[in-house]
Design a protein around this motif. Structure first.
Motif, short mmCIF file in Angstrom:
data_model
loop_
_atom_site.label_atom_id
_atom_site.label_comp_id
_atom_site.label_asym_id
_atom_site.label_seq_id
_atom_site.Cartn_x
_atom_site.Cartn_y
_atom_site.Cartn_z
N SER A 2 73.11 11.65 23.32
CA SER A 2 72.86 12.75 22.71
C SER A 2 73.24 14.62 22.47
CB SER A 2 71.29 12.52 23.32
OG SER A 2 70.73 13.91 23.18
N HIS A 57 60.93 14.15 18.35
CA HIS A 57 62.04 14.05 18.04
C HIS A 57 62.77 15.03 17.79
CE1 HIS A 57 61.26 10.58 14.82
NE2 HIS A 57 59.73 11.30 15.12
N LYS A 58 62.52 16.69 18.35
CA LYS A 58 63.52 17.13 18.85
C LYS A 58 62.87 18.70 19.73
CE LYS A 58 64.67 18.20 13.89
NZ LYS A 58 64.16 18.83 12.54
N THR A 59 61.20 18.40 20.17
CA THR A 59 61.65 19.58 21.10
C THR A 59 61.84 18.43 22.60
OG1 THR A 59 59.23 19.78 20.42
CG2 THR A 59 59.45 20.63 21.74
N PRO A 97 64.50 16.14 24.11
CA PRO A 97 64.26 15.29 22.65
C PRO A 97 64.77 13.77 22.73
CG PRO A 97 65.72 17.28 22.24
CD PRO A 97 65.81 17.07 22.96
N GLN A 98 63.85 12.84 22.34
CA GLN A 98 64.56 11.82 22.31
C GLN A 98 64.06 10.84 23.94
OE1 GLN A 98 68.54 11.37 20.48
NE2 GLN A 98 67.58 13.43 19.62
N ASP A 123 56.46 15.96 15.40
CA ASP A 123 57.31 15.82 16.20
C ASP A 123 57.72 14.64 17.52
OD1 ASP A 123 59.91 16.85 17.66
OD2 ASP A 123 58.53 17.76 18.95
#
Length: 139
Positions: A2, A57-59, A97-98, A123
């Protein structure tokens, strides 16, 4: 691998003393590793309820227990589990995220959340199996 840091605690300044009380301040939210696009808070959550149960996903987010206690569990795509007990209002938890995350609250808990993006349902990954399918391939 990541591009975001792992979940970690962020300490905000704590000014004052027991006999007069405390204030914690962040000017222009400089302690946060992202620009805040959304702020929200949760409260009166029954102790028997586990909230969260999702990944983004992105936040990116920072969670703060302004009052009470919040136990946060995070899981990264590689299986790394983190357990964080938030109970000091001058300490926040960075959640990248993730990262699958769950929260359990004391009844008196008030959680303040700073997020890097406005709410967007797309998201969210709300299924643990989908989280493992989506991010497990990256580990």
């Amino acid at each position: 691998m990541s591009e975001f840091p792992n979940p970690h605690l962020i300490e905000f300044p704590k000014l004052g003393a027991p006999e007069i009380g405390y204030i914690s301040v962040t000017e222009q939210l400089k302690q946060l590793p992202f620009e805040v696009q959304r702020t929200f808070w949760t409260y009166y959550t029954p102790e028997s309820i586990v909230r969260g149960r999702h990944a983004h996903h992105k936040t990116e987010q920072v969670l703060v227990a302004v009052s009470g206690r919040i136990t946060v569990t995070t899981e990264l795509a590689d299986g790394t589990i983190g357990l964080f007990r938030l109970e000091d209002p001058n300490v926040g938890l960075y959640v990248p995220p993730q990262a699958w995350h769950t929260m359990q609250y004391s009844h008196s808990a008030v959680q303040l959340v700073f997020a890097s993006a406005p709410y967007q349902e797309s998201d969210y990954i709300r299924s643990y199996e989908e989280f493992k399918r989506t991010w497990g391939a990256l580990s």
